[in-house]
Design a protein around this motif. Structure first.
Motif, PDB file in Angstrom:
ATOM      1  N   ALA A  60       0.837  -1.197   0.000  1.00  0.00           N
ATOM      2  CA  ALA A  60       0.000   0.000   0.000  1.00  0.00           C
ATOM      3  C   ALA A  60       0.870   1.245   0.000  1.00  0.00           C
ATOM      4  O   ALA A  60       0.564   2.236  -0.671  1.00  0.00           O
ATOM      5  CB  ALA A  60      -0.926  -0.005   1.216  1.00  0.00           C
ATOM      6  N   GLU A  70       2.167   1.726  -3.490  1.00  0.00           N
ATOM      7  CA  GLU A  70       1.080   2.133  -4.384  1.00  0.00           C
ATOM      8  C   GLU A  70       0.765   3.612  -4.232  1.00  0.00           C
ATOM      9  O   GLU A  70       0.640   4.346  -5.219  1.00  0.00           O
ATOM     10  CB  GLU A  70      -0.186   1.329  -4.058  1.00  0.00           C
ATOM     11  N   THR A  71       0.628   4.029  -2.977  1.00  0.00           N
ATOM     12  CA  THR A  71       0.294   5.424  -2.727  1.00  0.00           C
ATOM     13  C   THR A  71       1.386   6.341  -3.253  1.00  0.00           C
ATOM     14  O   THR A  71       1.109   7.332  -3.932  1.00  0.00           O
ATOM     15  CB  THR A  71       0.103   5.665  -1.226  1.00  0.00           C
ATOM     16  N   ALA A  72       2.622   6.003  -2.955  1.00  0.00           N
ATOM     17  CA  ALA A  72       3.726   6.842  -3.398  1.00  0.00           C
ATOM     18  C   ALA A  72       3.807   6.855  -4.922  1.00  0.00           C
ATOM     19  O   ALA A  72       4.051   7.901  -5.527  1.00  0.00           O
ATOM     20  CB  ALA A  72       5.038   6.352  -2.796  1.00  0.00           C
ATOM     21  N   ALA A  73       3.587   5.716  -5.534  1.00  0.00           N
ATOM     22  CA  ALA A  73       3.665   5.648  -6.989  1.00  0.00           C
ATOM     23  C   ALA A  73       2.579   6.519  -7.610  1.00  0.00           C
ATOM     24  O   ALA A  73       2.785   7.144  -8.650  1.00  0.00           O
ATOM     25  CB  ALA A  73       3.520   4.206  -7.459  1.00  0.00           C
ATOM     26  N   ILE A  87       1.429   9.266  -6.428  1.00  0.00           N
ATOM     27  CA  ILE A  87       1.868  10.662  -6.372  1.00  0.00           C
ATOM     28  C   ILE A  87       3.062  10.882  -7.295  1.00  0.00           C
ATOM     29  O   ILE A  87       3.295  11.978  -7.775  1.00  0.00           O
ATOM     30  CB  ILE A  87       2.248  11.041  -4.922  1.00  0.00           C
ATOM     31  N   GLU A 106     -10.089   6.981  -6.153  1.00  0.00           N
ATOM     32  CA  GLU A 106     -10.306   5.629  -5.637  1.00  0.00           C
ATOM     33  C   GLU A 106      -9.315   5.301  -4.523  1.00  0.00           C
ATOM     34  O   GLU A 106      -9.627   4.566  -3.590  1.00  0.00           O
ATOM     35  CB  GLU A 106     -10.181   4.616  -6.765  1.00  0.00           C
ATOM     36  N   ALA A 107      -8.119   5.877  -4.623  1.00  0.00           N
ATOM     37  CA  ALA A 107      -7.100   5.602  -3.619  1.00  0.00           C
ATOM     38  C   ALA A 107      -7.269   6.464  -2.373  1.00  0.00           C
ATOM     39  O   ALA A 107      -6.517   6.330  -1.420  1.00  0.00           O
ATOM     40  CB  ALA A 107      -5.717   5.826  -4.217  1.00  0.00           C
ATOM     41  N   GLY A 108      -8.256   7.346  -2.406  1.00  0.00           N
ATOM     42  CA  GLY A 108      -8.501   8.148  -1.219  1.00  0.00           C
ATOM     43  C   GLY A 108      -7.646   9.392  -1.118  1.00  0.00           C
ATOM     44  O   GLY A 108      -7.591  10.027  -0.076  1.00  0.00           O
ATOM     45  N   LEU A 109      -6.979   9.741  -2.215  1.00  0.00           N
ATOM     46  CA  LEU A 109      -6.185  10.975  -2.185  1.00  0.00           C
ATOM     47  C   LEU A 109      -7.067  12.178  -2.482  1.00  0.00           C
ATOM     48  O   LEU A 109      -6.845  13.257  -1.954  1.00  0.00           O
ATOM     49  CB  LEU A 109      -5.057  10.914  -3.227  1.00  0.00           C
ATOM     50  N   VAL A 135      -3.590  14.303   3.530  1.00  0.00           N
ATOM     51  CA  VAL A 135      -3.015  14.282   2.193  1.00  0.00           C
ATOM     52  C   VAL A 135      -2.220  15.556   1.951  1.00  0.00           C
ATOM     53  O   VAL A 135      -1.104  15.514   1.424  1.00  0.00           O
ATOM     54  CB  VAL A 135      -4.111  14.118   1.126  1.00  0.00           C
TER      55      VAL A 135
END
Lengths: 231, 231
Positions: free
Chosen positions: A6, A9-12, A14, A57-60, A79
DNA sequence: GCGATGCTTCGGCCGCGGCCGAAGCCCCGG
DNA sequence: CCGGGGCTTCGGCCGCGGCCGAAGCATCGC
């Protein structure tokens, strides 16, 4: 470890130039339409649409439809803090052709950060309020003193129904490395400064212009010397 | 805007599964060899080498040669905070097959974060010290009171030559959402707890085990009730 | 000196994912 | 109801970058 995946994924998410540009454009807390974000990122509408969908979808991001427009904004203050943190370590990285132009200088003086003020102006405000014991700041919260209530009322901020948590989170901004007032109080201060015409959005981005009335007001109400804020 | 490109670059660097795994492995503040990091990431040595080089050049990691080993660690506390922030928003994202296992529970109870303690234990320690007026915490710093100096001396922490900044940064950890003591004081507390045998590294990762002596010590010195820390 | 171990560099393969054109959907105004 | 603008979906192209095998340095033990 699933939590690692996770993280990546989040960093990617951004870590794509187009998406990073969109996030940066949203960093001032405004909500922008898909089209505006596409322009900000320099991609076509259909490409932007894909990015926006994934980030939502990722919540950002959070999305809100209004007529035939769709407004996108950062989903949570967390965020915004994350992006600022990223800017901080990115800025600390070995200098590669920085070219700190006038735009940067303007940003450092005053800007919005999510829903509140940042930059030297905001730090000076926080310092002034603490020095006069109008507010207290602790890492997990903060409080407005009785004297602070009066001060805010004079400013035209009456919001506080008793137990509202007017908290301050450090929101340690990347330019000043010092905390300023965020949270509900920060948002109230920010919008009041706009209402009073003390600050105004600059053309190009999230930097703010301090108006003549503003300089007077900040000096008058907060005791802020212009030279402490000017570059 | 060049600052945007740097933002994306930094995030993209973190946003690769192998690199993210390495960073997560380093999150507890230890320095690991290239080989260990390769294993942690599940890639071969040559692949890891490339990743480590890029992260070091970008200022995310710092490297130190020792004989034929090269030890890598997070370059600055800011990087550690950034990763924690990333974990926070990643965790807040819509639950996708989380399977919060026992490893997570152990992490939430006590773990290291860069060079200090985190988790419920660390939050309880910070709360206890503030409640007894041993320390004060402000967003941009913090102070040890005279009573706190005595308390720390009793614990065996004498480090503080007058004006050492024993600052606390919130380091708002992703599990508790509340601040704990970081900075120089946090690091001193952490290493002292290890020395006293109050905590011990668990086998698998950065979760910590609180020893029987530790439970007694935390209750005795801090007045921490075990049930406030146990899951 | 020699081999073993730890790490890095080089070269080439391959797949993921970003990009856009075209087409479709939705909501508006007239 | 129809035209137009905003946004999304689909399909296909293409390049960046991660991966590993092999080879090259460095350092240690003997």
């Amino acid at each position: 470890m699933p939590t690692n995946a996770a993280l990546a994924e989040t960093a990617a998410l951004i870590g794509d130039p187009a998406r990073a540009a969109m996030l940066a454009a949203l960093l001032d807390g405004r909500a922008l339409t898909a089209g505006e974000l596409a322009a900000a990122a320099g991609v076509t509408a259909q490409t932007a649409s894909g990015h926006l969908g994934r980030m939502t979808e990722a919540g950002l991001l959070a999305m809100e439809r209004q007529g035939r427009h769709r407004y996108h904004r950062l989903a949570t203050p967390a965020v915004a803090r994350l992006i600022e943190g990223l800017l901080e370590v990115a800025a600390a990285a070995p200098r590669r052709a920085v070219a700190t132009g006038p735009r940067d200088a303007a940003l450092r003086q005053a800007r919005t950060c999510y829903d509140h003020l940042a930059g030297r102006l905001a730090v000076a405000m926080a310092d002034a309020m603490r020095a006069r014991a109008l507010i207290e700041l602790t890492p997990d919260g903060g409080a407005v003193t009785p004297a602070g209530q009066d001060f805010l009322a004079d400013l035209g901020i009456h919001a506080t129904p008793a137990r509202t948590r007017l908290f301050c989170r450090p929101c340690l901004d990347w330019s000043e490395r010092r905390p300023h007032v965020a949270g509900v109080l920060g948002a109230a201060l920010c919008s009041r400064c706009f209402e009073l015409g003390w600050v105004r959005r600059r053309a190009g981005g999230r930097a703010l212009e301090i108006t003549p009335v503003g300089w007077a007001g900040f000096a008058d109400a907060f005791g802020i010397a212009p030279e402490a804020v000017r570059g």
